[in-house]
Motif scaffolding. Structure first.
Motif, mmCIF file in Angstrom:
data_model
loop_
_atom_site.group_PDB
_atom_site.id
_atom_site.type_symbol
_atom_site.label_atom_id
_atom_site.label_comp_id
_atom_site.label_asym_id
_atom_site.label_seq_id
_atom_site.Cartn_x
_atom_site.Cartn_y
_atom_site.Cartn_z
ATOM 1 N N LEU A 84 3.744 8.645 -13.558
ATOM 2 C CA LEU A 84 3.877 7.633 -12.750
ATOM 3 C C LEU A 84 2.609 7.047 -11.833
ATOM 4 C CD1 LEU A 84 4.540 8.339 -9.676
ATOM 5 C CD2 LEU A 84 6.527 9.676 -10.392
ATOM 6 N N ASP A 85 2.649 5.773 -11.269
ATOM 7 C CA ASP A 85 1.780 5.195 -10.560
ATOM 8 C C ASP A 85 2.101 5.345 -8.945
ATOM 9 O OD1 ASP A 85 0.043 3.654 -9.165
ATOM 10 O OD2 ASP A 85 0.510 1.593 -9.928
ATOM 11 N N ALA A 86 1.484 6.400 -8.416
ATOM 12 C CA ALA A 86 1.711 6.753 -7.082
ATOM 13 C C ALA A 86 1.444 5.510 -6.077
ATOM 14 C CB ALA A 86 0.966 8.146 -6.828
ATOM 15 N N THR A 87 0.911 4.617 -6.555
ATOM 16 C CA THR A 87 0.514 3.539 -5.464
ATOM 17 C C THR A 87 1.364 2.188 -5.663
ATOM 18 O OG1 THR A 87 -0.954 2.183 -6.981
ATOM 19 C CG2 THR A 87 -1.887 3.944 -5.896
ATOM 20 N N ASN A 88 2.464 2.460 -6.704
ATOM 21 C CA ASN A 88 3.407 1.484 -6.917
ATOM 22 C C ASN A 88 4.646 1.907 -6.005
ATOM 23 O OD1 ASN A 88 5.692 -0.399 -7.784
ATOM 24 N ND2 ASN A 88 4.557 -0.513 -9.739
ATOM 25 N N LEU A 118 5.884 18.111 -16.403
ATOM 26 C CA LEU A 118 5.212 17.707 -15.115
ATOM 27 C C LEU A 118 5.214 16.236 -14.688
ATOM 28 C CD1 LEU A 118 2.551 18.671 -13.334
ATOM 29 C CD2 LEU A 118 1.036 17.792 -15.027
ATOM 30 N N VAL A 119 5.367 16.323 -13.619
ATOM 31 C CA VAL A 119 5.294 14.590 -13.223
ATOM 32 C C VAL A 119 3.948 14.241 -12.793
ATOM 33 C CG1 VAL A 119 6.480 12.782 -11.918
ATOM 34 C CG2 VAL A 119 7.764 14.820 -12.772
ATOM 35 N N ALA A 120 3.045 13.650 -13.350
ATOM 36 C CA ALA A 120 1.727 13.520 -13.012
ATOM 37 C C ALA A 120 1.625 12.066 -12.151
ATOM 38 C CB ALA A 120 0.659 13.318 -14.217
ATOM 39 N N CYS A 121 1.464 12.223 -10.702
ATOM 40 C CA CYS A 121 1.348 11.125 -9.980
ATOM 41 C C CYS A 121 -0.100 10.720 -10.044
ATOM 42 C CB CYS A 121 1.771 11.706 -8.602
ATOM 43 S SG CYS A 121 3.293 12.585 -8.380
ATOM 44 N N ASN A 122 -0.212 9.578 -10.815
ATOM 45 C CA ASN A 122 -1.589 9.026 -10.992
ATOM 46 C C ASN A 122 -1.960 7.872 -10.078
ATOM 47 O OD1 ASN A 122 -3.922 8.676 -12.749
ATOM 48 N ND2 ASN A 122 -2.952 6.830 -13.949
ATOM 49 N N LYS A 123 -3.298 7.524 -10.268
ATOM 50 C CA LYS A 123 -4.033 6.861 -9.205
ATOM 51 C C LYS A 123 -3.772 7.377 -7.724
ATOM 52 C CE LYS A 123 -2.474 2.974 -12.177
ATOM 53 N NZ LYS A 123 -2.328 1.621 -12.318
ATOM 54 N N SER A 124 -3.706 8.844 -7.491
ATOM 55 C CA SER A 124 -3.529 9.657 -6.386
ATOM 56 C C SER A 124 -4.784 9.725 -5.647
ATOM 57 C CB SER A 124 -3.174 11.024 -6.545
ATOM 58 O OG SER A 124 -4.175 11.365 -7.231
ATOM 59 N N ASP A 125 -5.943 8.771 -6.062
ATOM 60 C CA ASP A 125 -7.236 8.885 -5.405
ATOM 61 C C ASP A 125 -7.253 7.552 -4.466
ATOM 62 O OD1 ASP A 125 -7.144 7.789 -8.070
ATOM 63 O OD2 ASP A 125 -9.369 7.047 -7.733
ATOM 64 N N LEU A 126 -6.388 6.612 -4.879
ATOM 65 C CA LEU A 126 -6.369 5.365 -4.360
ATOM 66 C C LEU A 126 -5.758 5.333 -3.068
ATOM 67 C CD1 LEU A 126 -5.730 3.105 -7.387
ATOM 68 C CD2 LEU A 126 -7.897 3.502 -6.439
ATOM 69 N N PRO A 127 -6.121 4.066 -2.072
ATOM 70 C CA PRO A 127 -5.323 4.148 -0.695
ATOM 71 C C PRO A 127 -3.883 3.821 -1.047
ATOM 72 C CG PRO A 127 -7.408 2.733 -0.955
ATOM 73 C CD PRO A 127 -7.256 3.373 -2.223
ATOM 74 N N GLY A 128 -3.179 4.270 -0.134
ATOM 75 C CA GLY A 128 -1.630 3.928 -0.201
ATOM 76 C C GLY A 128 -0.946 4.862 -1.305
ATOM 77 N N ALA A 129 -1.504 5.497 -2.009
ATOM 78 C CA ALA A 129 -0.771 6.610 -3.010
ATOM 79 C C ALA A 129 0.220 7.409 -2.300
ATOM 80 C CB ALA A 129 -1.782 7.206 -3.850
ATOM 81 N N ALA A 130 1.312 7.650 -2.712
ATOM 82 C CA ALA A 130 2.507 8.350 -2.236
ATOM 83 C C ALA A 130 1.969 9.980 -2.582
ATOM 84 C CB ALA A 130 3.707 7.891 -2.567
ATOM 85 N N SER A 131 2.266 10.977 -1.759
ATOM 86 C CA SER A 131 2.119 12.140 -2.438
ATOM 87 C C SER A 131 2.969 12.730 -3.278
ATOM 88 C CB SER A 131 2.151 13.308 -1.004
ATOM 89 O OG SER A 131 3.608 13.369 -0.662
ATOM 90 N N PRO A 132 2.858 13.845 -3.847
ATOM 91 C CA PRO A 132 3.813 14.107 -5.075
ATOM 92 C C PRO A 132 5.107 14.802 -4.395
ATOM 93 C CG PRO A 132 1.618 15.295 -5.401
ATOM 94 C CD PRO A 132 1.453 14.364 -4.105
ATOM 95 N N ASP A 133 4.836 15.360 -3.220
ATOM 96 C CA ASP A 133 6.211 15.900 -2.532
ATOM 97 C C ASP A 133 7.030 14.495 -2.033
ATOM 98 O OD1 ASP A 133 7.684 17.959 -1.777
ATOM 99 O OD2 ASP A 133 7.026 17.333 0.449
ATOM 100 N N ALA A 134 6.384 13.207 -1.737
ATOM 101 C CA ALA A 134 7.225 12.237 -1.411
ATOM 102 C C ALA A 134 7.867 11.363 -2.586
ATOM 103 C CB ALA A 134 6.236 11.187 -0.694
ATOM 104 N N LEU A 135 7.149 11.658 -3.634
ATOM 105 C CA LEU A 135 7.680 11.163 -4.929
ATOM 106 C C LEU A 135 8.996 11.877 -5.476
ATOM 107 C CD1 LEU A 135 4.099 10.046 -6.266
ATOM 108 C CD2 LEU A 135 6.148 8.369 -5.890
ATOM 109 N N ARG A 136 8.765 13.347 -5.343
ATOM 110 C CA ARG A 136 9.650 13.987 -5.742
ATOM 111 C C ARG A 136 10.958 13.869 -5.125
ATOM 112 N NH1 ARG A 136 9.461 19.968 -7.846
ATOM 113 N NH2 ARG A 136 11.463 20.806 -7.637
#
Length: 209
Positions: A84-88, A118-136
């Motif tokens: 998933l795109d962690a910035t979306n 595994l839920v891979a929270c992609n683009k996690s290096d970009l500003p505004g990316a949500a944390s894995p915990d928040a996405l969970r």
């Protein structure tokens, strides 16, 4: 029997196919959109510098709803990676992913397999990316909504084959209701290297055992 493939799922634009290329070849394609499933067996470039055991990876197009092909893919799955795109932060995008997850979890229960997910929270290096915990937490909430809707439909319909996750009176919980072990991790397919370690380790551990 346990499948031998890493099944890579997710939505268009989340970086799923880029992750596939990163794992397989350690390259990052300029533009790629997979409309056909890709099935590759070979050592992962990022596992032991490409000298590891051959791994089978299936990259599925990011269309909604389970299709017959995806059910076949699940039968071959030794593990699953949702990208998933962690910035979306669009709720509709998250809901669509949760819908796909629900179908995958239900199908795994139906065919009696428990591939590690595994839920891979992609683009996690970009500003505004949500944390894995928040996405969970967000995904659990979406899955809970889907569960409630499906329970309602299930009691009204006469289709006894529909598998419903969880219980009516408690919120959806990945640890209890998914039917498979589910973990979340931050990744960056763009950066590669250590930023996709979590996926490499997940595939290696799941397919080796």
């Amino acid at each position: 029997g346990k499948g031998n493939a890493a099944l890579i799922l997710g939505q268009c634009g989340a970086g799923k196919t880029c992750l596939f290329y990163r794992l397989a070849h350690d390259t990052f394609p300029d533009t790629i959109s997979s409309l056909e499933p890709q099935d590759r067996t070979g050592p992962l470039k990022l596992e032991e510098d490409g000298t590891g055991a051959p791994r089978r990876m299936l990259d599925f197009p990011g269309h909604a709803r389970l299709r017959p092909q995806l059910i076949e893919g699940l039968q071959a799955a030794g593990c699953v990676v949702f990208v998933l795109d962690a910035t979306n932060h669009d709720p509709a995008v998250l809901r669509e992913l949760a819908d796909l997850m629900y179908d995958v979890f239900a199908e795994c229960i139906r065919i009696n397999i428990e591939p590690p997910v595994l839920v891979a929270c992609n683009k996690s290096d970009l500003p505004g990316a949500a944390s894995p915990d928040a996405l969970r937490k967000k995904l659990a909430k979406e899955l809970d909504g889907i569960k409630t809707t499906r329970h309602t439909l299930d009691t009204e319909g006469d289709d006894a084959a529909e598998i419903v996750l969880g219980t009516d009176d408690s919120p959806f919980d990945f640890d209890v209701d998914a039917g498979c072990p589910v973990s979340f991790a931050s990744v960056s397919a763009l950066k590669g290297g250590a930023d996709v370690d979590a996926v490499v380790e997940h595939i290696a551990a799941s397919l080796s055992s």
